[in-house]
Structures are given as structure tokens and as C-alpha cells.
Design an enzyme around this catalytic site. Sequence first.
Site, PDB file in Angstrom:
ATOM      1  N   GLU A 287      -9.250 -49.864  15.579  1.00 36.97           N
ATOM      2  CA  GLU A 287     -10.122 -50.904  16.160  1.00 36.97           C
ATOM      3  C   GLU A 287     -10.689 -51.820  15.070  1.00 36.97           C
ATOM      4  O   GLU A 287     -11.835 -52.255  15.125  1.00 36.97           O
ATOM      5  CB  GLU A 287     -11.202 -50.279  17.038  1.00 36.97           C
ATOM      6  CG  GLU A 287     -10.526 -49.477  18.132  1.00 36.97           C
ATOM      7  CD  GLU A 287     -11.286 -49.316  19.399  1.00 36.97           C
ATOM      8  OE1 GLU A 287     -12.230 -50.085  19.614  1.00 36.97           O
ATOM      9  OE2 GLU A 287     -10.911 -48.443  20.183  1.00 36.97           O
TER      10      GLU A 287
HETATM   11  N1  COS Z   1     -16.018 -62.513  20.535  1.00 40.97           N
HETATM   12  C1  COS Z   1     -15.581 -63.637  21.131  1.00 40.97           C
HETATM   13  N2  COS Z   1     -14.803 -64.543  20.499  1.00 40.97           N
HETATM   14  C2  COS Z   1     -14.469 -64.289  19.222  1.00 40.97           C
HETATM   15  C3  COS Z   1     -14.880 -63.135  18.547  1.00 40.97           C
HETATM   16  C4  COS Z   1     -15.697 -62.234  19.251  1.00 40.97           C
HETATM   17  N3  COS Z   1     -16.125 -61.107  18.668  1.00 40.97           N
HETATM   18  N4  COS Z   1     -14.387 -63.152  17.289  1.00 40.97           N
HETATM   19  C5  COS Z   1     -13.668 -64.287  17.184  1.00 40.97           C
HETATM   20  N5  COS Z   1     -13.726 -64.973  18.351  1.00 40.97           N
HETATM   21  C6  COS Z   1     -13.097 -66.253  18.635  1.00 40.97           C
HETATM   22  C7  COS Z   1     -13.699 -67.309  17.749  1.00 40.97           C
HETATM   23  O1  COS Z   1     -14.829 -67.895  18.339  1.00 40.97           O
HETATM   24  C8  COS Z   1     -12.559 -68.297  17.635  1.00 40.97           C
HETATM   25  O2  COS Z   1     -12.508 -69.074  18.816  1.00 40.97           O
HETATM   26  P1  COS Z   1     -12.152 -70.636  18.742  1.00 40.97           P
HETATM   27  O3  COS Z   1     -10.756 -70.679  18.213  1.00 40.97           O
HETATM   28  O4  COS Z   1     -12.260 -71.088  20.152  1.00 40.97           O
HETATM   29  O5  COS Z   1     -13.146 -71.234  17.794  1.00 40.97           O
HETATM   30  C9  COS Z   1     -11.312 -67.419  17.646  1.00 40.97           C
HETATM   31  O6  COS Z   1     -11.727 -66.197  18.273  1.00 40.97           O
HETATM   32  C10 COS Z   1     -10.795 -67.140  16.259  1.00 40.97           C
HETATM   33  O7  COS Z   1     -11.869 -66.593  15.521  1.00 40.97           O
HETATM   34  P2  COS Z   1     -11.797 -66.406  13.940  1.00 40.97           P
HETATM   35  O8  COS Z   1     -11.288 -67.660  13.294  1.00 40.97           O
HETATM   36  O9  COS Z   1     -13.087 -65.818  13.470  1.00 40.97           O
HETATM   37  O10 COS Z   1     -10.669 -65.313  13.847  1.00 40.97           O
HETATM   38  P3  COS Z   1      -9.955 -64.790  12.618  1.00 40.97           P
HETATM   39  O11 COS Z   1      -8.507 -65.067  12.812  1.00 40.97           O
HETATM   40  O12 COS Z   1     -10.613 -65.272  11.363  1.00 40.97           O
HETATM   41  O13 COS Z   1     -10.239 -63.229  12.778  1.00 40.97           O
HETATM   42  C11 COS Z   1     -10.293 -60.963  12.040  1.00 40.97           C
HETATM   43  C12 COS Z   1      -9.974 -62.418  11.739  1.00 40.97           C
HETATM   44  C13 COS Z   1      -9.792 -60.184  10.852  1.00 40.97           C
HETATM   45  C14 COS Z   1     -11.790 -60.797  12.166  1.00 40.97           C
HETATM   46  C15 COS Z   1      -9.615 -60.531  13.354  1.00 40.97           C
HETATM   47  O14 COS Z   1      -8.261 -60.879  13.322  1.00 40.97           O
HETATM   48  C16 COS Z   1      -9.746 -59.037  13.581  1.00 40.97           C
HETATM   49  O15 COS Z   1     -10.773 -58.541  14.033  1.00 40.97           O
HETATM   50  N6  COS Z   1      -8.658 -58.325  13.229  1.00 40.97           N
HETATM   51  C17 COS Z   1      -8.616 -56.893  13.439  1.00 40.97           C
HETATM   52  C18 COS Z   1      -7.970 -56.606  14.720  1.00 40.97           C
HETATM   53  C19 COS Z   1      -8.173 -55.224  15.113  1.00 40.97           C
HETATM   54  O16 COS Z   1      -9.293 -54.759  15.285  1.00 40.97           O
HETATM   55  N7  COS Z   1      -7.073 -54.531  15.296  1.00 40.97           N
HETATM   56  C20 COS Z   1      -7.094 -53.218  15.819  1.00 40.97           C
HETATM   57  C21 COS Z   1      -6.324 -53.251  17.071  1.00 40.97           C
HETATM   58  S1  COS Z   1      -7.041 -52.570  18.434  1.00 40.97           S
HETATM   59  S2  COS Z   1      -6.991 -50.655  18.134  1.00 40.97           S
END
Ligand code: COS
Length: 383
Positions: free
Chosen positions: A363
Site C-alpha cells: 500500500e
Molecule cells: N486523494 C485524492 N487525489 C489525490 C491523492 C489523494 N490522496 N493523491 C494524489 N491525488 C491526485 C492529485 O490531486 C492529482 O490530481 P490532478 O492531476 O487532478 O491535479 C493526481 O492525483 C496526481 O497527483 P500527484 O501528482 O501528487 O501524483 P504523483 O504521480 O506525484 O504520485 C506517488 C506519486 C508516489 C505519491 C503515488 O504514485 C503513490 O502513492 N504511489 C504508490 C502507489 C501504491 O501505494 N502502490 C501500492 C499498490 S496498492 S497495494
Amino acid sequence: MDFQLTEEQEMARQLASEFADKEVKPTAAERDEKAEFDRGIFAKMGELGFTGIPFPETWGGLDGGYLTLAICIEEIAKRCAATGGCLQTHVNLGTTPIYLYGTEEQKEKYARPLIAGEYLGAFALTEPGAGSDAGSAATVAVKDGDSYILNGSKQFITHGGEADVYIVIAMTDKSQGVRGLTAFIVEKDTPGLEYGKKENLMGLRSSPTREIIFNDCQIPASNLLGAEGQGFRIAMHGLDFGRVGVAAQSLGIAQAALDNALQYSSEREQFGKPINKFQAVAFKMADMAMQVEAARMLTWKAAWLCDQGQRFSKEAAMAKCFASDIAMQVATEAVQIFGGYGFTKEYPVERFMRDAKVQQIYEGTNEVQRMVISGALIAGLKK
Ligand code: COS
């Protein structure tokens, strides 16, 4: 500020504790050894209402909130982390996104039986080439009349091969980057949905984890969740809930490790006295207790913020990262206190140590959590 649980929360905690003692703990070691998932335990969690804790009564839930859910996940994970993980994955990742983003028809058809625990839910985001970089998912969904055709594969899917319903994130418009990802609801018997390799895990072994494959998998367009292009947002929002759940699960592991170390060190004698009379052991346990308590406060705060309807992404990441790191440390220290016995399967502490490791990874790895936390801190500066 009130640190006292409400009467309802205390009742839910006791119910979870009694259920887990009676129905979960007795088979935890065997299910771990055999890597066996017990659907009957999940069904019982549905009957007792655990799968419906945070959802409104009109949808068959208990209106209990995500803090109460976290409290119950901790109690169950104390006896078996995989079962706590099953509840958390099902509710936070498999059900909550459908409840939040689904149409009335989708909620009736899918959320209601998921909330009741009649259906088991799953969430399919990760791919062989898209882990931390979740936005680079290569599974594609192409619109074809009243359907979408899915092709690709998803990896390390909790409840893979067992779930009734999958939330699947797939690319509908590559030119839009993460804004080209879309969420879909896929039923288990859909032609073209195939099951690949079942993982042989280090820990959390009774949690079924499998690859799922889409081979011209045709689903009705009405199973699109939210809107086209909203998939990444839905996934990230779902992961906010999931990360509080992982924190609660980690807390259960850490508390169980501390409880076992406390008990064992009061019984095990060396040099003519119980080993808890040695400061080297007693101080270790003092540190373990401080870590558990601090992790619990972070977890409860994140869940509380969620229940207030406030943004809780940063706090969920903090809780997940800290609680899983301390679960690993506390479980490792528990094994140390048990000495040679701790390294055997006679005692559960080796299982706690194995179960703790994945909490730091899934996650969102704890490195990803630090990206989320630092990103939120820096964004806050700019305001
Ligand atoms: N809730 C709602 N919207 C969200 C959000 C959240 N927690 N986090 C990001 N968003 C939205 C942003 O607002 C943005 O929207 P807009 O494009 O409309 O502006 C979009 O999503 C992209 O956000 P951001 O640019 O912050 O995303 P990144 O690509 O920089 O994210 C990380 C990078 C590393 C944080 C993300 O890819 C991540 O969490 N990766 C890990 C995934 C994971 O947990 N994998 C495990 C699989 S499930 S077991």
C-alpha cells in the site's frame, strides 16, 4: 480532546477481541504454515458487522466510522495479521471506493453485498512494471460500444482468485498520463479474467495474493467507476483509507509482540530470576511500549480526521509509515527477548516478525509514504 473510547467503540473493540480469540487465533499458525485462506472467517466478520463498520445503516452498515474500524482491525490483527489485513483490504480498498464513487445502481449491486460481507472485495492497481510508480500502469481499457475491453495484468493482488469483485485501474487515454487512468468494477466470473501465479509469501501467508490477467476481458460500460480519467485519484483516495488500515494492522502486530514478550520475560528464568528483572530486557520493553503508544496515537488521529471529513492523506501516510516501522522493530525485539525459542515456530513471535515486514512495503512502500508526507509539507509552505 478526549482519549476515552466511546461506549460504542469499546463495545466494538470487545466484540472484535472475543471474536478473534475464539475464531481467528486458534488456527492462525496453521493457516500461516499451510498458506490457507479461510473464507469462513471472512463470512463471520460479515455476519458480525465488521465489514460494514464505517458505512451508513441505509446501506447495511453500522455507521461506526473509520476510527472504530481501525480499533477492530488492531484487535483482529493482534491474533492474526492476515485476518486483520483481509478486513482492512476488503473494507478500505475493495468497498470504500465503490461506496464513495459508485452510482446508486453500482452501490446496490456491489457495495451492498460487500458491506454485508457476502462478497469479498479486492483492489487491483499494482502491475509487474508499475509498483511505486502506480501512474505508469500499462493495463489498457478500450471502449467498444456499450463495453470496455481490458488487456494486461495486475500483480500481488490481495484476495486475487478469491474475490467476487475487483476494482481495476486501467489506462483509457495514454496521452493524458495519470489523468488517463480509469477505475472499473470487474466481477470474478467475467470471461477473459484469468488468474496467474499465486505468490508463496514470507509473511501474511494466509492472505491469498495472486496475479490477475485480463485477456480481452469484456465488461459493461456501466461498470466504469467514477468518470473516465478519474482512476488515479480514486486509487490514491482509496489508498489513504488503506494506509490507516495498514497502520492499524501493524499496531496489532506490534501490540501482540509486546504482550508476548511481557508474558514470556516474566516466566523465563536465567541466572536465578525472571529475565524481566534484567534492565536490558525491561528497558527494551519500555521502548517497545512507547513506540506502540505513539503509533496508536498517529493511527487514531488519521482515522479521526477521516471521520471528520477532512483531508487525511499526510496523516494516513505518517501513521502507516511509523506504525509499520515500529511493528518491524517491536517484533524483532520480541524475537530477541525470546532468544533461541523466538527463532522457532513453537512461539508466534517469528510469525509477527515475518508479518510485520510487508507492512513496510505494501500500500505504498515507506519510501513512498515519505514522498507523500514531504510533498504535503512542501505544498503547505507555498500557501
Ligand atoms: N486523494 C485524492 N487525489 C489525490 C491523492 C489523494 N490522496 N493523491 C494524489 N491525488 C491526485 C492529485 O490531486 C492529482 O490530481 P490532478 O492531476 O487532478 O491535479 C493526481 O492525483 C496526481 O497527483 P500527484 O501528482 O501528487 O501524483 P504523483 O504521480 O506525484 O504520485 C506517488 C506519486 C508516489 C505519491 C503515488 O504514485 C503513490 O502513492 N504511489 C504508490 C502507489 C501504491 O501505494 N502502490 C501500492 C499498490 S496498492 S497495494
